[in-house]
Design a protein around this motif. Structure first.
Motif: not given
Length: 230
Positions: A128-155
């Motif tokens: 939480t404190e990491l993501n609150a640092l100004p270079p992360i918090k203030n510069k983030t414009r978009l999050i694109i979450g990758d959930i593109l695997k064909n199926k779930s699996y244990r790596s």
């Protein structure tokens, strides 16, 4: 996220994003794809390039000093010097680790130099404190979450990679992690895995992230809009 070559953010998704940025008028040389280490990116089949022409792609260096959880850390020079950030994480369950999931907020464990020191009991404060640092918090414009695997699996690394054939997008990293946690819990149940503890483990740091002004963790206040490609 290229930490594990078989469980990484899909290179083709990242390429689609960089292609779109160029179509919007951003010169290729002004676009940098980065993660923690160049060799990890190579193993994940990313087109490493530091020739100053075309889209740049390489591991970051660390020299900018910040403090999280009472510890001095070094933040990515690339992130510190850039104007804007698009965060492209892959959704995995890490209940063995006690965090529930790895998605938008934890993706920044590749953005500083001491991720191992913020596991276990220090995870909540660290992420939480990491993501609150100004270079992360203030510069983030978009999050694109990758959930593109064909199926779930244990790596083989113990993580549970969530499948779903879809992309989750938001301007809010906390909201996207909140939705991601519920998607992950459903995936655990569908696969007949152990009794899910995803939500129980994720809630404390999601609530703390909300308290720090990083976004919204209340499902009732998050609009989830589904768009299906025809």
């Amino acid at each position: 996220n290229t930490l594990f070559s078989n469980d990484c953010t899909h290179p083709l998704l990242v390429q689609a994003v960089t292609d779109s940025l160029q179509k919007a008028g951003i010169p290729a040389e002004h676009i940098i794809i980065y993660d923690r280490k160049t060799d990890e990116m190579e193993r994940a089949r990313y087109p490493v390039n530091s020739d100053k022409t075309g889209v740049q792609c390489y591991g970051t260096t660390f020299s900018q000093v910040y403090n999280i959880g009472g510890k001095d850390i070094l933040l990515s020079d690339i992130l510190h010097e850039c104007d804007a950030l698009i965060n492209i994480p892959i959704l995995t369950g890490i209940t063995f680790f006690g965090a529930g999931i790895s998605f938008a907020l934890k993706n920044h464990f590749g953005t500083f130099n001491k991720p191992r020191e913020f596991h276990g009991e220090k995870f909540l404060q660290g992420v939480t404190e990491l993501n609150a640092l100004p270079p992360i918090k203030n510069k983030t414009r978009l999050i694109i979450g990758d959930i593109l695997k064909n199926k779930s699996y244990r790596s083989r690394h113990g993580r549970f990679v969530i499948g779903g054939k879809h992309i989750l997008m938001s301007y809010d990293p906390v909201a996207i992690d909140t939705i991601g946690a519920h998607i992950a819990e459903e995936a655990y149940s569908i696969e007949g895995k152990e009794t899910p503890v995803v939500i129980v483990q994720s809630n404390p740091w999601l609530i703390r992230a909300t308290e720090l002004g990083l976004g919204c963790s209340n499902l009732k206040e998050i609009d989830l809009i589904e768009k299906n490609k025809v």
